[in-house]
Write a protein that holds these residues in place. Structure first.
Motif, short mmCIF file in Angstrom:
data_model
loop_
_atom_site.label_atom_id
_atom_site.label_comp_id
_atom_site.label_asym_id
_atom_site.label_seq_id
_atom_site.Cartn_x
_atom_site.Cartn_y
_atom_site.Cartn_z
N GLY A 1 40.62 44.73 39.36
CA GLY A 1 41.70 44.37 40.14
C GLY A 1 42.50 43.38 39.42
O GLY A 1 42.23 42.23 39.40
N GLY B 1 45.02 48.28 39.73
CA GLY B 1 44.75 48.09 41.22
C GLY B 1 46.25 47.74 42.09
O GLY B 1 46.22 47.23 42.87
N THR C 1 45.30 42.44 45.31
CA THR C 1 46.59 42.95 45.14
C THR C 1 47.62 42.61 46.35
O THR C 1 47.31 43.01 47.56
CB THR C 1 46.48 44.60 45.06
OG1 THR C 1 45.52 44.70 43.86
CG2 THR C 1 48.06 45.03 44.49
N LYS D 1 48.78 38.90 42.93
CA LYS D 1 47.32 38.79 43.43
C LYS D 1 47.32 37.28 44.30
O LYS D 1 47.95 36.54 44.07
CB LYS D 1 46.30 38.82 42.48
CG LYS D 1 45.84 40.03 41.85
CD LYS D 1 44.85 39.94 40.86
CE LYS D 1 43.43 39.37 41.50
NZ LYS D 1 42.21 39.78 40.71
N SER E 1 37.01 40.08 42.11
CA SER E 1 36.20 41.01 42.18
C SER E 1 35.85 41.34 40.81
O SER E 1 36.65 41.43 39.71
CB SER E 1 36.83 42.28 42.71
OG SER E 1 36.14 42.54 44.04
N LEU F 1 40.66 43.71 46.29
CA LEU F 1 41.06 43.59 44.86
C LEU F 1 42.18 42.32 44.64
O LEU F 1 42.40 41.59 43.70
CB LEU F 1 42.10 44.62 44.24
CG LEU F 1 41.44 45.96 44.40
CD1 LEU F 1 42.37 47.01 44.04
CD2 LEU F 1 40.40 46.22 43.51
N ARG G 1 32.37 39.82 44.81
CA ARG G 1 33.72 39.22 44.91
C ARG G 1 33.72 37.73 45.32
O ARG G 1 33.26 37.50 46.30
CB ARG G 1 34.39 40.14 46.08
CG ARG G 1 35.71 39.66 46.32
CD ARG G 1 36.06 40.37 47.92
NE ARG G 1 35.35 39.81 49.00
CZ ARG G 1 35.73 40.32 50.30
NH1 ARG G 1 36.69 41.31 50.63
NH2 ARG G 1 34.86 39.76 51.21
#
Lengths: 424, 146
Positions: free
Chosen positions: A343, A167, A196, A348, A353, A194, A396
């Motif tokens: 992800g 991800g 990210t 992060k 998720s 995600l 999520r």
């Protein structure tokens, strides 16, 4: 509560073991006292919207009780007080993101409107057939659709930065996409689906080598990372108040002065003009040129209070807490048989998720809700991203400063209950 | 927990894991698509209608346990029914899952009665049914639950 015998909390997570600071922060949010289906609310849908501290609720309340008037045009006392509070909030936003001038802070309804403003004002006045706009595969629909509309209007086209299986954006592919046709790069600072954190500083540098401006969708970053628009050197930055512990219906577009000055107005109306006659109209200066009509005054004041609240806590403390919590929650669920995290970027924010073999995320959401655990299930307005991972939806959980390890334990226990209900 | 057990009955899991009448229907003369934007569930419904009677029915798509089981049970149920009777059944089923009617003479469809305690899931349970209505009316635009 049904506690599955297979579930063992990773740590002794009662209140005495919780970080004292987090317990103090929790006390600032009245809604966290709520029960849902007879269970204490475990609110893990913070990427959709955050809860509001008492300071924000009170700021709106006090404004309506004592200062309510229209801004920027009254000579009377209340109008002056309302204007002062409104403009003071603009300064708070300026300081939060370290903009060079308060005139670079445009109040809008939210991230979506900010992006539409840039598309229709900046893009429509200068893009043409053959031009390219670079987005990424992980964008929220609100950073896709405004550009598609612009492409239909101008004949420009979209180029999409691919992502890897963790991800993360493929930066080499991004470099290949940049070229003489590129007119704008618009990417998420942090992915809503995600978590990210994208390497936006490096991406902006690369774009600027080609003379290409960059818009950052900061909706998911603003409450979780310090943002310095001058250090990033981004050209536009968009975010919403309600993901920052502030009210809904208020957001911010940051733009560099030179760009905003050269852009035509987005909407016409009051406050955005200097003078109007039927022969022609001269527009107001920044930021008012982009703020037609009576703004969301209470929302702006509430946003100012939310910024005060957040900066009072400080990003160092909240990042330390949210990252530790993400790590803890990830470890708590990672060994659940059949669970796959979607992800796994190295960088992060607190977004977890996941999908579960043989159980649709919607069913996960319903069963968790019966335990008081509020998560989001669905495509998270990122259908191209879901397609990349070969799923139609995920479940999520997303964390905020007031979430605790005890709540992460309840999430894990509730997921075991899903498996029990589904006989898996 | 009891309302969860009420919602997720064995029959539902059975039809979720082994949906009946799943796949494209050769010889279908009616087809409609349904979409639930809330959860991304998609269903394509195929009907073979002759002389006002639904001779055969099938569906394709991906969805949650509730929407898949409901589509599966529906296709079983409407086969052999006259169009008007299938539409009448839709009304009764809608009443069942929204709590405004009882499960009287709904047969196996009664297993979906638990949905009434979960108002957010009514759209899952009714997606295939609204899609059937569209297929019978020859509506070409995809049906959405919004």
């Amino acid at each position: 509560m049904m506690m599955d015998h297979r579930f063992q909390p990773l740590a002794y997570s009662d209140e005495s073991a919780e970080n004292q600071a987090v317990q103090r922060w929790r006390a600032d949010f009245p809604i966290l006292e709520t029960n849902v289906h007879g269970k204490p609310l475990v609110y893990l849908d913070n990427a959709a919207t955050t809860q509001k501290p008492l300071a924000v609720i009170e700021a709106e309340n006090l404004y309506y009780r004592h200062d309510n008037a229209n801004v920027h045009r009254g000579v009377h006392a209340l109008s002056q007080r309302a204007t002062d509070a409104f403009e003071a909030a603009r300064l708070k936003v300026q300081r939060l993101i370290n903009a060079a001038s308060p005139n670079e802070i445009i109040f809008v309804r939210g991230t979506t409107e900010a992006i539409n403003l840039v598309a229709q004002s900046y893009g429509r006045s200068r893009f043409k057939a053959g031009d390219e706009i670079i987005l990424s595969r992980m964008e929220h629909h609100s950073n896709i659709v405004p550009w598609q509309i612009l492409c239909e209007q101008t004949g420009a086209s979209l180029r999409i930065i691919p992502i890897n299986d963790a991800g993360e954006l493929e930066l080499e592919a991004y470099e290949q996409l940049l070229g003489p046709r590129t007119k704008l790069v618009a990417v998420a600072h942090v992915s809503n689906a995600l978590g990210t954190i994208n390497p936006v500083r490096a991406m902006i540098n690369l774009a600027h080598v080609h003379g290409v401006p960059v818009l950052l969708d900061g909706a998911q970053a603003i409450a979780h990372l310090p943002v310095d628009v001058q250090a990033l050197d981004c050209d536009f930055y968009a975010f919403s108040g309600h993901k920052l512990y502030g009210p809904t219906g208020i957001g911010v577009l940051y733009g560099k002065t030179a760009l905003l000055d050269a852009m035509p107005p987005y909407q016409g109306g009051g406050d955005m003009i200097r003078s109007v006659s039927f022969d022609g109209t001269t527009y107001n200066t920044l930021p008012h040129k982009f703020e037609a009509g009576t703004p969301n005054i209470a929302g702006v004041i509430g946003l100012g209070a939310a910024i005060d609240y957040l900066t009072g806590i400080g990003f160092d403390a909240l990042i330390e807490h949210e990252l530790a919590l993400l790590t803890y929650a990830t470890q708590s669920v990672i060994d659940i048989p059949g669970l796959r995290i979607i992800g796994n970027a190295l960088e992060k924010t607190g977004i977890l998720s996941f999908v579960l073999d043989g159980v649709h995320p919607h069913d996960i959401g319903t069963i968790l809700d019966r335990q008081g655990v509020a998560i989001r299930t669905g495509h998270h307005c990122t259908m191209p991203l879901m397609e990349h991972f070969g799923v139609s939806a995920t479940a999520r959980a997303s964390f905020a400063l007031y979430n605790t390890r005890a709540e992460a334990d309840k999430l894990a226990a509730a997921i075991y209950q899903v498996k029990e209900v589904f006989g898996r | 927990m009891n309302d969860l057990r009420e919602l997720y009955q064995e029959t539902i899991f059975d039809h979720y894991r082994q949906p009946r009448n799943f796949g494209r229907l050769e010889g279908a003369n009616r087809r409609a698509e349904g979409y639930n934007p809330l959860c991304g569930d998609k269903v394509t419904l195929y009907l073979q209608v002759e002389d006002g009677v639904i001779k055969d029915a099938s569906f394709e798509g991906s969805g949650c346990a509730i929407s898949t089981a409901s589509a599966s049970l529906m296709t079983e149920n409407i086969k052999g029914k006259r169009e008007a009777d299938a539409l009448h059944l839709l009304d009764k089923f809608h009443g069942l899952v929204t709590g405004t009617a009882t499960a009287d003479d709904l047969g196996k469809l009664a297993v979906l009665a638990g949905v009434r305690e979960f108002p957010q899931r009514v759209k899952c349970a009714t997606l295939a049914w609204h899609t059937m209505q569209a297929a019978l009316a020859n509506v070409e635009e995809p049906v959405t639950t919004e």
